[in-house]
Design a protein around this motif. Structure first.
Motif, PDB file in Angstrom:
ATOM      1  N   LEU A  32     -21.686 -17.663  24.218  1.00 26.74           N
ATOM      2  CA  LEU A  32     -21.565 -19.074  24.559  1.00 26.74           C
ATOM      3  C   LEU A  32     -21.945 -19.952  23.379  1.00 26.74           C
ATOM      4  O   LEU A  32     -21.297 -20.976  23.102  1.00 26.74           O
ATOM      5  N   GLY A  33     -23.005 -19.558  22.649  1.00 28.46           N
ATOM      6  CA  GLY A  33     -23.390 -20.316  21.459  1.00 28.46           C
ATOM      7  C   GLY A  33     -22.302 -20.309  20.400  1.00 28.46           C
ATOM      8  O   GLY A  33     -22.022 -21.337  19.765  1.00 28.46           O
ATOM      9  N   VAL A  34     -21.676 -19.130  20.206  1.00 32.48           N
ATOM     10  CA  VAL A  34     -20.577 -19.056  19.236  1.00 32.48           C
ATOM     11  C   VAL A  34     -19.418 -19.952  19.668  1.00 32.48           C
ATOM     12  O   VAL A  34     -18.843 -20.688  18.857  1.00 32.48           O
ATOM     13  N   TYR A  35     -19.092 -19.906  20.952  1.00 32.83           N
ATOM     14  CA  TYR A  35     -17.976 -20.710  21.452  1.00 32.83           C
ATOM     15  C   TYR A  35     -18.258 -22.208  21.285  1.00 32.83           C
ATOM     16  O   TYR A  35     -17.396 -22.975  20.820  1.00 32.83           O
ATOM     17  N   VAL A  36     -19.475 -22.616  21.661  1.00 35.20           N
ATOM     18  CA  VAL A  36     -19.828 -24.038  21.545  1.00 35.20           C
ATOM     19  C   VAL A  36     -19.814 -24.468  20.080  1.00 35.20           C
ATOM     20  O   VAL A  36     -19.357 -25.570  19.729  1.00 35.20           O
ATOM     21  N   SER A  37     -20.313 -23.606  19.177  1.00 39.10           N
ATOM     22  CA  SER A  37     -20.324 -23.937  17.753  1.00 39.10           C
ATOM     23  C   SER A  37     -18.920 -24.098  17.200  1.00 39.10           C
ATOM     24  O   SER A  37     -18.619 -25.063  16.475  1.00 39.10           O
ATOM     25  N   VAL A  38     -18.042 -23.149  17.557  1.00 33.59           N
ATOM     26  CA  VAL A  38     -16.653 -23.237  17.075  1.00 33.59           C
ATOM     27  C   VAL A  38     -15.969 -24.466  17.653  1.00 33.59           C
ATOM     28  O   VAL A  38     -15.239 -25.193  16.940  1.00 33.59           O
ATOM     29  N   LYS A  39     -16.202 -24.733  18.932  1.00 34.98           N
ATOM     30  CA  LYS A  39     -15.573 -25.906  19.555  1.00 34.98           C
ATOM     31  C   LYS A  39     -16.063 -27.197  18.905  1.00 34.98           C
ATOM     32  O   LYS A  39     -15.258 -28.114  18.640  1.00 34.98           O
ATOM     33  N   GLU A  43     -13.750 -29.915  16.972  1.00 33.78           N
ATOM     34  CA  GLU A  43     -13.740 -31.328  17.363  1.00 33.78           C
ATOM     35  C   GLU A  43     -14.142 -32.219  16.188  1.00 33.78           C
ATOM     36  O   GLU A  43     -13.587 -33.335  16.028  1.00 33.78           O
ATOM     37  N   ALA A  44     -15.083 -31.757  15.364  1.00 32.91           N
ATOM     38  CA  ALA A  44     -15.458 -32.544  14.176  1.00 32.91           C
ATOM     39  C   ALA A  44     -14.285 -32.645  13.202  1.00 32.91           C
ATOM     40  O   ALA A  44     -14.047 -33.706  12.603  1.00 32.91           O
ATOM     41  N   GLN A  45     -13.572 -31.535  13.039  1.00 35.57           N
ATOM     42  CA  GLN A  45     -12.391 -31.585  12.159  1.00 35.57           C
ATOM     43  C   GLN A  45     -11.322 -32.498  12.729  1.00 35.57           C
ATOM     44  O   GLN A  45     -10.647 -33.226  11.964  1.00 35.57           O
ATOM     45  N   GLN A  46     -11.152 -32.495  14.031  1.00 36.03           N
ATOM     46  CA  GLN A  46     -10.181 -33.409  14.654  1.00 36.03           C
ATOM     47  C   GLN A  46     -10.574 -34.865  14.415  1.00 36.03           C
ATOM     48  O   GLN A  46      -9.736 -35.715  14.062  1.00 36.03           O
ATOM     49  N   ALA A  47     -11.858 -35.181  14.605  1.00 41.53           N
ATOM     50  CA  ALA A  47     -12.317 -36.554  14.385  1.00 41.53           C
ATOM     51  C   ALA A  47     -12.151 -36.958  12.923  1.00 41.53           C
ATOM     52  O   ALA A  47     -11.749 -38.096  12.617  1.00 41.53           O
ATOM     53  N   SER A  48     -12.425 -36.014  12.015  1.00 43.68           N
ATOM     54  CA  SER A  48     -12.260 -36.319  10.584  1.00 43.68           C
ATOM     55  C   SER A  48     -10.801 -36.592  10.241  1.00 43.68           C
ATOM     56  O   SER A  48     -10.492 -37.519   9.477  1.00 43.68           O
ATOM     57  N   ARG A  49      -9.906 -35.806  10.807  1.00 45.06           N
ATOM     58  CA  ARG A  49      -8.477 -36.028  10.540  1.00 45.06           C
ATOM     59  C   ARG A  49      -8.015 -37.370  11.078  1.00 45.06           C
ATOM     60  O   ARG A  49      -7.236 -38.079  10.444  1.00 45.06           O
ATOM     61  N   LEU A  50      -8.493 -37.732  12.274  1.00 52.32           N
ATOM     62  CA  LEU A  50      -8.113 -39.032  12.833  1.00 52.32           C
ATOM     63  C   LEU A  50      -8.640 -40.172  11.969  1.00 52.32           C
ATOM     64  O   LEU A  50      -7.931 -41.175  11.721  1.00 52.32           O
ATOM     65  N   ASP A  51      -9.885 -40.042  11.495  1.00 50.92           N
ATOM     66  CA  ASP A  51     -10.449 -41.096  10.635  1.00 50.92           C
ATOM     67  C   ASP A  51      -9.665 -41.222   9.340  1.00 50.92           C
ATOM     68  O   ASP A  51      -9.353 -42.331   8.880  1.00 50.92           O
ATOM     69  N   LYS A  52      -9.358 -40.070   8.725  1.00 53.10           N
ATOM     70  CA  LYS A  52      -8.597 -40.138   7.471  1.00 53.10           C
ATOM     71  C   LYS A  52      -7.195 -40.680   7.680  1.00 53.10           C
ATOM     72  O   LYS A  52      -6.676 -41.449   6.853  1.00 53.10           O
ATOM     73  N   SER A  53      -6.560 -40.290   8.768  1.00 50.07           N
ATOM     74  CA  SER A  53      -5.204 -40.791   9.040  1.00 50.07           C
ATOM     75  C   SER A  53      -5.226 -42.295   9.309  1.00 50.07           C
ATOM     76  O   SER A  53      -4.348 -43.050   8.840  1.00 50.07           O
ATOM     77  N   ASP A 144      -9.270 -21.004  23.892  1.00 46.16           N
ATOM     78  CA  ASP A 144      -9.100 -20.135  25.060  1.00 46.16           C
ATOM     79  C   ASP A 144      -9.094 -18.659  24.662  1.00 46.16           C
ATOM     80  O   ASP A 144      -9.710 -17.814  25.327  1.00 46.16           O
ATOM     81  N   ARG A 145      -8.364 -18.356  23.577  1.00 52.46           N
ATOM     82  CA  ARG A 145      -8.338 -16.964  23.116  1.00 52.46           C
ATOM     83  C   ARG A 145      -9.736 -16.514  22.653  1.00 52.46           C
ATOM     84  O   ARG A 145     -10.158 -15.390  22.910  1.00 52.46           O
ATOM     85  N   LEU A 146     -10.437 -17.424  21.987  1.00 49.40           N
ATOM     86  CA  LEU A 146     -11.781 -17.096  21.532  1.00 49.40           C
ATOM     87  C   LEU A 146     -12.706 -16.836  22.719  1.00 49.40           C
ATOM     88  O   LEU A 146     -13.515 -15.880  22.704  1.00 49.40           O
ATOM     89  N   ALA A 147     -12.602 -17.655  23.765  1.00 46.66           N
ATOM     90  CA  ALA A 147     -13.442 -17.461  24.951  1.00 46.66           C
ATOM     91  C   ALA A 147     -13.162 -16.110  25.597  1.00 46.66           C
ATOM     92  O   ALA A 147     -14.083 -15.391  26.016  1.00 46.66           O
ATOM     93  N   LEU A 148     -11.880 -15.741  25.696  1.00 45.22           N
ATOM     94  CA  LEU A 148     -11.522 -14.456  26.286  1.00 45.22           C
ATOM     95  C   LEU A 148     -12.080 -13.293  25.455  1.00 45.22           C
ATOM     96  O   LEU A 148     -12.640 -12.332  25.994  1.00 45.22           O
TER      97      LEU A 148
END
Length: 443
Positions: A32-39, A43-53, A144-148
């Motif tokens: 669960l810790g690995v999943y939360v960390s990856v998620k 999400e941080a990369q998504q926010a960074s891309r939106l800010d840069k765009s 989803d694949r990572l969680a499985l």
């Protein structure tokens, strides 16, 4: 510890189940810790891309004057978004209506939205705000694949830890199994034995010490009981011997009082019977104290059995019975004790066999080198609940079989004692109208 013990109430099963639950919980938390960390990273990369765009779009409005020309702005925005195919842009006017939509047919149903307003200086008068939407479907599929994968890894890891724990618990409980085997080998006839303490873990040392102390008390109590039986027998034997002697002297006298003679004769018969009981009790006490048979070579057990049967010929004939000897054997036995045991077995069979039937004396060689000597008769079967108790002292199945005036209930107990003195055991079975009682002996 068998595998089916994991679902039972065994100590090993409980330990393995708790270990499996603990490992599943720990691995589940780690996954669960690995999943939360990856998620969170995604999400941080998504926010960074939106800010840069968003910054790139604002820069496009501030630095590029070519967008003032018709169609130039749309072309520049499409070039900007072509690099990021998962980004979608919508430009709004003051009323909130969309003046520009990139890829309207591919607008994502779900995504991460970033809304910002243009300042009055760089914007054109018809563009007030912009809405950037990042399509998160690919990232969600990865999550989803990572969680499985993490869930499967947690299950496999827990199963592996549980299996390893099973073998560790199996090895760890080896001292407990050794103690169980030692206690299984202890018997009422070997109360001098004690549990070994060498190599016992400290956790079990207290238990072993307490168990050995209990055996000490039990041995002492059993010795006291044996001593009591011997004392009672000796105390009764002397006065009985005196009564028998005086009665015999009275019978040899010249008095002709027939009533007196009949009374003395009856007392003499009863006293001899009591003397026989005392002798039998002394013999049983001696056997309980661990006395062994005095072995000597016996060439033919069939011949010895025939001698005893000949002695009982009159008793068997009176009961309308015949006898046969089946099989033969040889070995080192105490012939006097075996004759006594066979006499008791024949006496028991003569009392309970059907009139006109045949009493069979059977001798057979069994696996392991044991000799089986038994007497079988046809007659009323013994109830299965009574079979385990027929070798107990003074035990009688029921009143119809007791014949208490002729026997005192120690015959089969003596048979059992003689078997033990030969390092053997008694046995009895009663089925299909036949009762077979005998002993297994080690030559």
């Amino acid at each position: 510890m068998r595998l089916n013990g994991l679902v039972g109430g065994t100590l090993g099963g409980r330990l393995v189940r708790w270990l499996a639950c603990l490992s599943l919980g720990v691995l589940g938390c780690l996954c669960l810790g690995v999943y939360v960390s990856v998620k969170s990273n995604i999400e941080a990369q998504q926010a960074s891309r939106l800010d840069k765009s968003a910054a790139a779009i604002v820069h496009l409005f501030e630095k590029t004057q070519r967008h003032q020309q018709p169609g130039a702005l749309a072309h520049d925005l499409e070039d900007l978004l072509r690099v990021n195919r998962d980004l979608h842009l919508k430009l709004l006017d003051e009323r909130g209506d969309a003046l520009f939509i990139s890829s309207p047919d591919a607008w994502p149903a779900e995504g991460r939205t970033y809304t910002f307003n243009f300042s009055a200086e760089p914007r054109r008068k018809d563009y007030v705000a912009a809405v950037l939407v990042l399509d998160t479907a690919p990232d969600q599929a990865i999550l989803d694949r990572l969680a499985l994968i993490l869930w499967i890894a947690a299950l496999i890891g827990s199963a592996a830890i549980a299996l390893g724990g099973y073998f560790i618990v199996f090895l760890g409980l080896a001292p407990v199994r050794a103690l169980a085997e030692q206690t299984r080998n202890l018997a009422i006839r070997s109360l001098d034995g004690r549990l070994e303490t060498e190599g016992i873990p400290a956790e079990l040392q207290v238990l072993v010490d307490q168990f050995n102390a209990l055996l000490d008390r039990l041995e002492k109590a059993y010795q006291q009981l044996e001593g009591f039986n011997a004392d009672v027998a000796h105390e009764l034997r002397t006065p009985l011997a005196n009564i028998i002697a005086s009665s015999e002297l009275a019978l040899r006298g010249k008095e002709r009082d027939e009533c007196l003679r009949d009374c003395i004769g009856s007392n003499l018969e009863e006293m001899r019977r009591l003397s026989g009981i005392v002798d039998d009790m002394l013999f049983l006490s001696l056997a309980d104290r661990g006395a062994k048979a005095r072995r000597a070579p016996v060439q033919s057990l069939a011949g010895m059995c025939a001698e005893v049967a000949d002695y009982y010929e009159a008793v068997l004939t009176e009961s309308g019975l015949q006898w046969t000897v089946e099989g033969d054997g040889a070995g080192c036995f105490d012939s006097a004790l075996l004759k006594r045991a066979l006499s008791n077995l024949l006496n028991n069979a003569a009392r309970h066999a059907e009139r006109g039937s045949t009493v069979a004396i059977r001798i057979a060689q069994e696996a392991g080198g044991q000799i089986r000597l038994s007497v079988a008769n046809r007659g009323e079967p013994i109830h299965p609940g009574s079979l385990p108790h027929i070798f107990n002292r003074f035990f009688r199945v029921d009143a119809s079989r007791s014949q208490g005036s002729q026997n005192h209930g120690l015959g089969l107990a003596i048979v059992s004692a003689i078997a033990r003195m030969h390092d053997g055991e008694p046995f009895a079975k009663s089925e299909n109208g036949e009762t077979e009682i005998g002993v297994r002996l080690r030559p």
